[in-house]
Design a protein around this motif. Structure first.
Motif, mmCIF file in Angstrom:
data_model
loop_
_atom_site.group_PDB
_atom_site.id
_atom_site.type_symbol
_atom_site.label_atom_id
_atom_site.label_comp_id
_atom_site.label_asym_id
_atom_site.label_seq_id
_atom_site.Cartn_x
_atom_site.Cartn_y
_atom_site.Cartn_z
ATOM 1 N N VAL A 39 0.769 -1.185 -0.020
ATOM 2 C CA VAL A 39 -0.061 -0.029 -0.030
ATOM 3 C C VAL A 39 0.885 1.073 0.144
ATOM 4 C CG1 VAL A 39 -1.775 1.354 1.173
ATOM 5 C CG2 VAL A 39 -1.745 -1.423 1.350
ATOM 6 N N PHE A 40 0.900 2.086 -0.985
ATOM 7 C CA PHE A 40 1.491 3.333 -0.987
ATOM 8 C C PHE A 40 0.383 4.533 -0.959
ATOM 9 C CE2 PHE A 40 3.242 0.631 -4.728
ATOM 10 C CZ PHE A 40 4.436 0.358 -3.910
ATOM 11 N N LYS A 49 -6.229 6.992 -8.781
ATOM 12 C CA LYS A 49 -7.318 6.359 -9.241
ATOM 13 C C LYS A 49 -8.554 6.533 -8.390
ATOM 14 C CE LYS A 49 -5.429 2.580 -12.022
ATOM 15 N NZ LYS A 49 -5.478 1.344 -12.204
ATOM 16 N N ASN A 50 -8.588 6.528 -7.094
ATOM 17 C CA ASN A 50 -9.765 6.522 -6.300
ATOM 18 C C ASN A 50 -9.890 7.866 -5.380
ATOM 19 O OD1 ASN A 50 -10.232 3.896 -6.866
ATOM 20 N ND2 ASN A 50 -8.483 3.258 -5.460
ATOM 21 N N GLY A 51 -9.077 8.974 -5.711
ATOM 22 C CA GLY A 51 -9.003 10.169 -5.009
ATOM 23 C C GLY A 51 -8.790 10.221 -3.476
ATOM 24 N N ASP A 52 -8.112 9.057 -3.098
ATOM 25 C CA ASP A 52 -7.772 9.130 -1.296
ATOM 26 C C ASP A 52 -6.346 8.888 -1.404
ATOM 27 O OD1 ASP A 52 -6.965 6.429 -2.484
ATOM 28 O OD2 ASP A 52 -8.576 5.482 -1.208
ATOM 29 N N GLY A 53 -5.559 9.357 -2.504
ATOM 30 C CA GLY A 53 -4.056 9.405 -2.076
ATOM 31 C C GLY A 53 -3.330 8.004 -1.966
ATOM 32 N N VAL A 54 -4.219 6.795 -2.290
ATOM 33 C CA VAL A 54 -3.609 5.706 -1.985
ATOM 34 C C VAL A 54 -3.710 4.869 -3.199
ATOM 35 C CG1 VAL A 54 -4.093 3.497 -0.696
ATOM 36 C CG2 VAL A 54 -4.204 5.483 0.279
ATOM 37 N N LEU A 55 -2.608 4.044 -3.332
ATOM 38 C CA LEU A 55 -2.474 2.816 -4.487
ATOM 39 C C LEU A 55 -2.005 1.710 -3.964
ATOM 40 C CD1 LEU A 55 -1.032 3.666 -8.014
ATOM 41 C CD2 LEU A 55 -0.249 1.442 -6.620
ATOM 42 N N ALA A 56 -2.701 0.514 -4.053
ATOM 43 C CA ALA A 56 -2.487 -0.626 -3.401
ATOM 44 C C ALA A 56 -2.541 -1.742 -4.465
ATOM 45 C CB ALA A 56 -3.370 -0.779 -2.227
ATOM 46 N N TRP A 57 -1.778 -2.875 -4.321
ATOM 47 C CA TRP A 57 -1.922 -4.208 -5.095
ATOM 48 C C TRP A 57 -1.740 -5.411 -4.148
ATOM 49 C CZ3 TRP A 57 1.925 -7.775 -5.376
ATOM 50 C CH2 TRP A 57 3.376 -7.387 -4.965
ATOM 51 N N TYR A 58 -2.281 -6.076 -4.348
ATOM 52 C CA TYR A 58 -1.861 -7.615 -3.711
ATOM 53 C C TYR A 58 -1.877 -8.845 -4.709
ATOM 54 C CZ TYR A 58 -6.749 -8.661 -4.242
ATOM 55 O OH TYR A 58 -8.175 -9.156 -4.575
ATOM 56 N N CYS A 59 -1.169 -9.920 -4.108
ATOM 57 C CA CYS A 59 -1.184 -11.033 -4.833
ATOM 58 C C CYS A 59 -1.377 -12.239 -3.978
ATOM 59 C CB CYS A 59 0.089 -11.408 -5.990
ATOM 60 S SG CYS A 59 1.463 -11.885 -5.096
ATOM 61 N N THR A 82 3.470 2.239 3.208
ATOM 62 C CA THR A 82 4.507 3.033 2.843
ATOM 63 C C THR A 82 4.073 4.257 2.430
ATOM 64 O OG1 THR A 82 6.837 3.279 2.392
ATOM 65 C CG2 THR A 82 5.294 1.911 0.906
ATOM 66 N N ASP A 83 4.717 5.436 2.557
ATOM 67 C CA ASP A 83 4.767 6.790 2.036
ATOM 68 C C ASP A 83 5.429 6.379 0.680
ATOM 69 O OD1 ASP A 83 4.414 9.733 2.126
ATOM 70 O OD2 ASP A 83 6.438 9.338 1.367
ATOM 71 N N TYR A 84 4.770 6.918 -0.506
ATOM 72 C CA TYR A 84 5.141 6.738 -1.721
ATOM 73 C C TYR A 84 6.729 7.574 -1.958
ATOM 74 C CZ TYR A 84 5.273 6.860 -6.958
ATOM 75 O OH TYR A 84 5.581 6.840 -8.160
ATOM 76 N N ASP A 85 6.620 8.524 -1.711
ATOM 77 C CA ASP A 85 8.076 9.251 -1.991
ATOM 78 C C ASP A 85 9.142 8.606 -1.098
ATOM 79 O OD1 ASP A 85 7.094 10.968 -3.735
ATOM 80 O OD2 ASP A 85 6.497 12.565 -1.980
ATOM 81 N N PHE A 86 8.917 8.015 0.198
ATOM 82 C CA PHE A 86 9.814 7.484 0.973
ATOM 83 C C PHE A 86 10.358 5.914 0.068
ATOM 84 C CE2 PHE A 86 10.745 3.861 3.810
ATOM 85 C CZ PHE A 86 11.907 4.066 4.568
ATOM 86 N N ILE A 87 9.458 5.296 -0.394
ATOM 87 C CA ILE A 87 9.717 4.015 -0.924
ATOM 88 C C ILE A 87 10.486 4.108 -2.455
ATOM 89 C CG2 ILE A 87 7.481 3.303 -2.082
ATOM 90 C CD1 ILE A 87 9.665 1.280 0.505
#
Length: 142
Positions: A39-40, A49-59, A82-87
């Protein structure tokens, strides 16, 4: 030189999925059972995409099959928030014995600063092949 792809972009997620699909097609992948979610937070607006500042993926890998999707889930072996800019710098960093201590130190600093949190339902490590996947993606991550 490979074309660079922005971390978290649709093209980057497609490249990640393709790497995991190739792994699942191997004998080691057929035998693997592992699940992960990343989760970024505070992602750039064009990736939000969702307007919440979050991008996530899973497998989820089990029984020789792969489920790969966008979204956040909690019932996984390993979850990273994690914070996007940090990662981003870590996503671009090839990992090996020569920088393992530096990597661990920087990750621990991120935890201490509240920029990185690890969760999950087990202490299960990813299959060793995931390290090679990370390094392959690091070469193309912008």
């Amino acid at each position: 030189m490979a074309e660079k792809i922005e971390l978290g972009s649709p093209e980057w997620l497609a490249a990640l999925k393709a790497h995991i699909e190739r792994f699942v097609a191997t004998p080691a992948g057929q035998a693997a059972t592992f699940s992960i979610c990343e989760v970024f937070t505070d992602v750039p607006k064009h990736l939000d995409k969702n307007g919440d500042g979050v991008l996530a993926w899973y497998c989820r890998i089990a029984d020789g099959k792969l489920v790969f999707a966008e979204g956040e889930v909690s019932d996984v072996d390993m979850k990273t928030l994690t914070d996007y800019d940090f990662i981003v710098p870590f996503a671009r960093m090839k990992l090996g014995p020569e920088n393992a201590a530096e990597f661990t130190e920087q990750m621990n600093a991120g935890v201490a600063a509240g920029k990185l949190k690890r969760a999950g339902q087990s202490d299960k490590a990813p299959p060793p092949e995931f390290h090679a996947m990370h390094n392959d993606l690091a070469e193309i991550t912008a």
